[in-house]
Motif scaffolding. Sequence first.
Motif, PDB file in Angstrom:
ATOM      1  N   CYS A 282      -3.164  -0.992  -3.959  1.00 12.02           N
ATOM      2  CA  CYS A 282      -1.794  -1.463  -3.802  1.00 12.02           C
ATOM      3  C   CYS A 282      -0.879  -0.250  -3.675  1.00 12.02           C
ATOM      4  O   CYS A 282      -0.873   0.620  -4.549  1.00 12.02           O
ATOM      5  CB  CYS A 282      -1.367  -2.305  -5.004  1.00 12.02           C
ATOM      6  N   ARG A 283      -0.116  -0.195  -2.607  1.00 11.70           N
ATOM      7  CA  ARG A 283       0.723   0.997  -2.373  1.00 11.70           C
ATOM      8  C   ARG A 283       1.807   1.159  -3.422  1.00 11.70           C
ATOM      9  O   ARG A 283       2.394   2.226  -3.549  1.00 11.70           O
ATOM     10  CB  ARG A 283       1.364   0.888  -0.994  1.00 11.70           C
ATOM     11  N   PHE A 284       2.081   0.094  -4.146  1.00 14.81           N
ATOM     12  CA  PHE A 284       3.148   0.161  -5.150  1.00 14.81           C
ATOM     13  C   PHE A 284       2.613   0.612  -6.509  1.00 14.81           C
ATOM     14  O   PHE A 284       3.379   0.771  -7.448  1.00 14.81           O
ATOM     15  CB  PHE A 284       3.812  -1.226  -5.244  1.00 14.81           C
ATOM     16  N   HIS A 285       1.301   0.878  -6.608  1.00 13.42           N
ATOM     17  CA  HIS A 285       0.748   1.075  -7.950  1.00 13.42           C
ATOM     18  C   HIS A 285       1.316   2.303  -8.650  1.00 13.42           C
ATOM     19  O   HIS A 285       1.379   2.355  -9.877  1.00 13.42           O
ATOM     20  CB  HIS A 285      -0.803   1.083  -7.926  1.00 13.42           C
ATOM     21  N   THR A 286       1.762   3.315  -7.862  1.00 16.37           N
ATOM     22  CA  THR A 286       2.275   4.538  -8.513  1.00 16.37           C
ATOM     23  C   THR A 286       3.603   4.284  -9.235  1.00 16.37           C
ATOM     24  O   THR A 286       4.026   5.087 -10.044  1.00 16.37           O
ATOM     25  CB  THR A 286       2.482   5.662  -7.478  1.00 16.37           C
ATOM     26  N   ARG A 287       4.267   3.176  -8.902  1.00 20.98           N
ATOM     27  CA  ARG A 287       5.567   2.893  -9.520  1.00 20.98           C
ATOM     28  C   ARG A 287       5.574   1.575 -10.281  1.00 20.98           C
ATOM     29  O   ARG A 287       6.610   1.191 -10.840  1.00 20.98           O
ATOM     30  CB  ARG A 287       6.642   2.843  -8.437  1.00 20.98           C
ATOM     31  N   CYS A 288       4.452   0.878 -10.269  1.00 17.61           N
ATOM     32  CA  CYS A 288       4.450  -0.472 -10.832  1.00 17.61           C
ATOM     33  C   CYS A 288       4.153  -0.437 -12.338  1.00 17.61           C
ATOM     34  O   CYS A 288       3.125   0.123 -12.753  1.00 17.61           O
ATOM     35  CB  CYS A 288       3.398  -1.326 -10.133  1.00 17.61           C
ATOM     36  N   ARG A 294      -7.720  -2.282 -10.980  1.00 18.65           N
ATOM     37  CA  ARG A 294      -7.963  -2.994  -9.712  1.00 18.65           C
ATOM     38  C   ARG A 294      -6.888  -2.648  -8.669  1.00 18.65           C
ATOM     39  O   ARG A 294      -7.160  -2.548  -7.472  1.00 18.65           O
ATOM     40  CB  ARG A 294      -7.954  -4.502  -9.990  1.00 18.65           C
ATOM     41  N   CYS A 295      -5.660  -2.463  -9.139  1.00 20.13           N
ATOM     42  CA  CYS A 295      -4.540  -2.179  -8.229  1.00 20.13           C
ATOM     43  C   CYS A 295      -4.743  -0.841  -7.521  1.00 20.13           C
ATOM     44  O   CYS A 295      -4.297  -0.657  -6.395  1.00 20.13           O
ATOM     45  CB  CYS A 295      -3.222  -2.136  -8.997  1.00 20.13           C
ATOM     46  N   ARG A 296      -5.395   0.092  -8.195  1.00 23.03           N
ATOM     47  CA  ARG A 296      -5.591   1.428  -7.608  1.00 23.03           C
ATOM     48  C   ARG A 296      -6.733   1.437  -6.596  1.00 23.03           C
ATOM     49  O   ARG A 296      -6.852   2.342  -5.795  1.00 23.03           O
ATOM     50  CB  ARG A 296      -5.850   2.457  -8.716  1.00 23.03           C
ATOM     51  N   ALA A 309       3.318 -13.402  -2.043  1.00 19.84           N
ATOM     52  CA  ALA A 309       3.428 -12.001  -2.458  1.00 19.84           C
ATOM     53  C   ALA A 309       2.050 -11.358  -2.400  1.00 19.84           C
ATOM     54  O   ALA A 309       1.032 -12.019  -2.620  1.00 19.84           O
ATOM     55  CB  ALA A 309       3.986 -11.914  -3.873  1.00 19.84           C
ATOM     56  N   ALA A 310       2.034 -10.058  -2.085  1.00 20.97           N
ATOM     57  CA  ALA A 310       0.775  -9.310  -2.052  1.00 20.97           C
ATOM     58  C   ALA A 310       0.654  -8.556  -3.372  1.00 20.97           C
ATOM     59  O   ALA A 310       1.042  -7.392  -3.471  1.00 20.97           O
ATOM     60  CB  ALA A 310       0.768  -8.354  -0.864  1.00 20.97           C
ATOM     61  N   CYS A 311       0.185  -9.253  -4.377  1.00 20.19           N
ATOM     62  CA  CYS A 311       0.047  -8.646  -5.709  1.00 20.19           C
ATOM     63  C   CYS A 311      -1.116  -9.316  -6.436  1.00 20.19           C
ATOM     64  O   CYS A 311      -1.166 -10.546  -6.506  1.00 20.19           O
ATOM     65  CB  CYS A 311       1.338  -8.831  -6.510  1.00 20.19           C
ATOM     66  N   HIS A 312      -2.025  -8.485  -6.968  1.00 17.41           N
ATOM     67  CA  HIS A 312      -3.192  -9.049  -7.663  1.00 17.41           C
ATOM     68  C   HIS A 312      -2.793  -9.857  -8.898  1.00 17.41           C
ATOM     69  O   HIS A 312      -3.493 -10.775  -9.290  1.00 17.41           O
ATOM     70  CB  HIS A 312      -4.119  -7.915  -8.123  1.00 17.41           C
ATOM     71  N   LEU A 313      -1.700  -9.464  -9.517  1.00 13.82           N
ATOM     72  CA  LEU A 313      -1.377 -10.055 -10.820  1.00 13.82           C
ATOM     73  C   LEU A 313      -0.230 -11.055 -10.769  1.00 13.82           C
ATOM     74  O   LEU A 313       0.338 -11.402 -11.802  1.00 13.82           O
ATOM     75  CB  LEU A 313      -1.007  -8.943 -11.815  1.00 13.82           C
ATOM     76  N   GLN A 314       0.135 -11.499  -9.554  1.00  9.86           N
ATOM     77  CA  GLN A 314       1.358 -12.307  -9.454  1.00  9.86           C
ATOM     78  C   GLN A 314       1.330 -13.562 -10.317  1.00  9.86           C
ATOM     79  O   GLN A 314       2.379 -14.011 -10.779  1.00  9.86           O
ATOM     80  CB  GLN A 314       1.657 -12.668  -8.015  1.00  9.86           C
ATOM     81  N   ASP A 315       0.133 -14.112 -10.574  1.00 11.86           N
ATOM     82  CA  ASP A 315       0.095 -15.342 -11.371  1.00 11.86           C
ATOM     83  C   ASP A 315       0.154 -15.085 -12.872  1.00 11.86           C
ATOM     84  O   ASP A 315       0.333 -16.012 -13.657  1.00 11.86           O
ATOM     85  CB  ASP A 315      -1.176 -16.139 -11.031  1.00 11.86           C
TER      86      ASP A 315
END
Length: 356
Positions: A282-288, A294-296, A309-315
């Motif tokens: 996930c390109r946002f992982h450095t700031r999330c 898993r995100c990395r 949304a493109a996010c593994h943890l959205q739920d």
Amino acid sequence: MSTPILELSNLKKHFPVRDALGRKRGAVHAVDGVDLSIRAGEVLAVVGESGCGKSTLGRLMLGLIEPDAGEVRFRGEALGSLSARALRARRRDMQLIFQDPYASLDPRMTVEQAVAEPLILHRTVPRADIPTRVAGLLERVGLRPELAGRWPHEFSGGQRQRVAIARALASGPALVIGDEPVSALDVSVQAQVINLLQGLIRELGLTFVLISHDLAVVRHVADRVAVMYLGRIVEAGPAAEVFSNPRHPYTRALLAAVPGQGRPAAPLAGDMPSPIDPPPGCRFHTRCPHAVDRCRAETPLLPAALHAAACHLQDSLPPAIPPAEADPGGARLKRLQAFFNPDTQAARPHAAGASR
Ligand SMILES: Nc1ncnc2c1ncn2[C@@H]1O[C@H](COP(=O)(O)OP(=O)(O)OP(=O)(O)O)[C@@H](O)[C@H]1O
Ligand code: SF4
Ligand SMILES: [Mg+2]
């Protein structure tokens, strides 16, 4: 279901980065795998931080630059398959309004010449009718036709942007992209130009893509929102839904930065990483603040859904706190749902009234 006017599939644009000797040293991943469908008559806002790829995406949408991969289809026709001549002819239907009304008007052309140029180019009206047509267009954007003989430098920023809008509308486009169309203007003038654009969108049944970093403007104007981060869309959905129930941590952080949204979300930490070497997974992982292993490692995909949304943890993220006046009566949401639901014809916005 109405057919999309514009479809983007796995669209990519990478700009080569060269060293002092001209050798390729990498590439800016400006747009990096965008899928998006734009329906006739909708106002879609593309939002995100500076450098995330919004303008590049806008230029790709209009065929002004060629993608490195993927496809843009306008009314079902792949722009990449068209000859240069056919593409020029399509431009009549697709116009761009730039951010800077000072740069977008040729200082050597009078206002009349600037607005008449597309009419001549696309042979939209007989030559003898051009002055009348120009006068009508100027009037429609709130300028007195007597000003037609003046030069751009005689106008204020807001007036110049009105001229640029008249010029964009001259060829009778179906799709208009506004790339930060008001952000160079004084705040007091911004609302007037936005109101003008909204009126035109409604009256002419335009499909409008609003590229903007100003979420207050987006909230006021857009039917649907696509949030971009480092060349990819991370969230897309009806504006009312995205603003009241943002699913992606990036969207939440963006909204938290808007005065008056009052949402307790983690503020954005640090700068956006370089698009030359975007982070894996996930390109946002450095700031999330929620990132896990898993995100990395694994890139989250954007599901095909009305609000996605493109996010593994959205739920499993804590719910976002909606602002008080998100979408009174759910009117906007209903209009958008009509686009996606073949059985609901009633609430289809603007498109039915298209006047070309
Ligand atoms: N012609 C080009 N050559 C090389 N790099 C480019 C070119 N155009 C854009 N870029 C780079 O691509 C990335 C995306 O740029 P783009 O202008 O699309 O972003 P943006 O979201 O519109 O930003 P802003 O909000 O500042 O207008 C940036 O890193 C930018 O420097
Ligand atoms: S996938 Fe992971 S890093 Fe990316 S936004 Fe979701 S939680 Fe954050
Ligand atoms: Mg830009």
